[in-house]
Structures are given as structure tokens and as C-alpha cells.
Design a protein around this motif. Structure first.
Motif, PDB file in Angstrom:
ATOM      1  N   ARG A 196      -9.804  -0.486  -9.475  1.00 58.92           N
ATOM      2  CA  ARG A 196      -8.809  -1.467  -9.615  1.00 58.92           C
ATOM      3  C   ARG A 196      -8.336  -1.303 -11.224  1.00 58.92           C
ATOM      4  N   CYS A 254      -2.596   0.358  -3.767  1.00 57.86           N
ATOM      5  CA  CYS A 254      -2.187  -1.184  -3.554  1.00 57.86           C
ATOM      6  C   CYS A 254      -1.701  -1.736  -4.823  1.00 57.86           C
ATOM      7  N   TRP A 284     -10.420  -3.390   0.889  1.00 64.29           N
ATOM      8  CA  TRP A 284      -9.832  -2.566   1.709  1.00 64.29           C
ATOM      9  C   TRP A 284     -10.428  -2.458   3.181  1.00 64.29           C
ATOM     10  N   ILE A 332     -13.652   2.895  -4.538  1.00 62.34           N
ATOM     11  CA  ILE A 332     -12.729   1.706  -4.806  1.00 62.34           C
ATOM     12  C   ILE A 332     -12.636   1.563  -6.265  1.00 62.34           C
ATOM     13  N   GLU A 341       0.768  -1.087   0.040  1.00 57.40           N
ATOM     14  CA  GLU A 341      -0.103   0.108  -0.071  1.00 57.40           C
ATOM     15  C   GLU A 341       1.048   1.342   0.054  1.00 57.40           C
ATOM     16  N   CYS A 360      -4.904  -3.032   2.219  1.00 59.47           N
ATOM     17  CA  CYS A 360      -5.623  -3.903   1.288  1.00 59.47           C
ATOM     18  C   CYS A 360      -5.288  -5.328   1.457  1.00 59.47           C
TER      19      CYS A 360
END
Length: 123
Positions: A72, A22, A36, A70, A6, A96
Motif C-alpha cells: 500500500r 485499488c 483483496w 500486497i 480497482e 479490494c
């Protein structure tokens, strides 16, 4: 060996924003849900947010809903937590973690954890 690292924590005034990152290895990151969590001094580790493998579904704790996001990037093997409108009660170490489940909220549903990054929100 799966590693989660992280970054992005720090000190911010109430109402401010931070973005946590992360970075995961190896490249099997895209096969797992990510989450998280946070832990304040003297308190248990609590769920903050989770995202499924594709990034198409998310889940949030009520305490952060509408303020945190959040996301990704499976090409970069990285999961993010954008934190806006921060409050002093958001102060904690943020972790994370990786999970083989869909959108898990329990710590026991995660198999690998990062070392954590400190977030401090001053009033």
C-alpha cells in the motif's frame, strides 16, 4: 462516501504477472486495513490477502502465498496486489475492500468494497 476503484485486471497466460491497483477515497484510507478477495463463477468470494494500516504486516491465503504480494501507498491512498506465476485457477473477479480490523480474512469484517476487476489466466 468511501469509494474503492480497482484497476489492472486483464487476460494473461499461465506463468505471467499482473498488478492490481485499488484507489481509495477519501483520505481516511491510512486508518484502515485493506484486503483483496476474489470470486470465481459459481464459487464463494474468498480471501486473498490483507495488509494493516501502516503496511508493516500482511496476511495471505495459502493458495497465493509466495506468488502474490500486497502493498500500500498511504500517500496515494492506493493498495496494490502484485500477482506472479499466475495459474488458470487464479481466474476470478478480484475485489479490494476496507476493514477496521487488524488483518481480517472474513468478508463480514470489511465494510466497503470496490466493484471488482476481472483477471483471466489462460492455460
Amino acid at each position: 462516501q468511501v469509494q474503492l476503484v480497482e484497476s489492472g485486471g486483464g487476460l494473461v497466460q499461465a506463468g505471467g504477472s499482473l498488478r492490481l491497483s485499488c484507489a481509495a477515497s477519501p483520505s481516511i484510507f491510512s486508518s484502515y486495513a485493506m484486503g483483496w478477495f476474489r470470486q470465481a463463477p459459481g464459487k464463494e468470494r474468498e480471501f486473498v490477502a490483507a495488509i494493516n494500516r501502516s503496511g508493516g504486516s500482511t496476511r495471505y491465503a495459502d493458495s497465493v502465498k509466495g506468488r502474490f504480494t500486497i502493498s500500500r501507498d498511504n500517500l496515494k491512498n492506493t493498495v496494490y496486489l502484485q500477482m506472479n506465476s499466475l495459474k488458470p485457477e487464479d481466474t476470478a473477479v478480484y475485489y479490494c475492500a476496507r476493514s477496521p480490523y487488524l488483518l481480517p480474512v472474513l468478508t463480514t469484517q470489511y465494510d466497503y468494497w470496490g466493484q471488482g476487476t476481472q483477471v483471466t489466466v489462460s492455460s
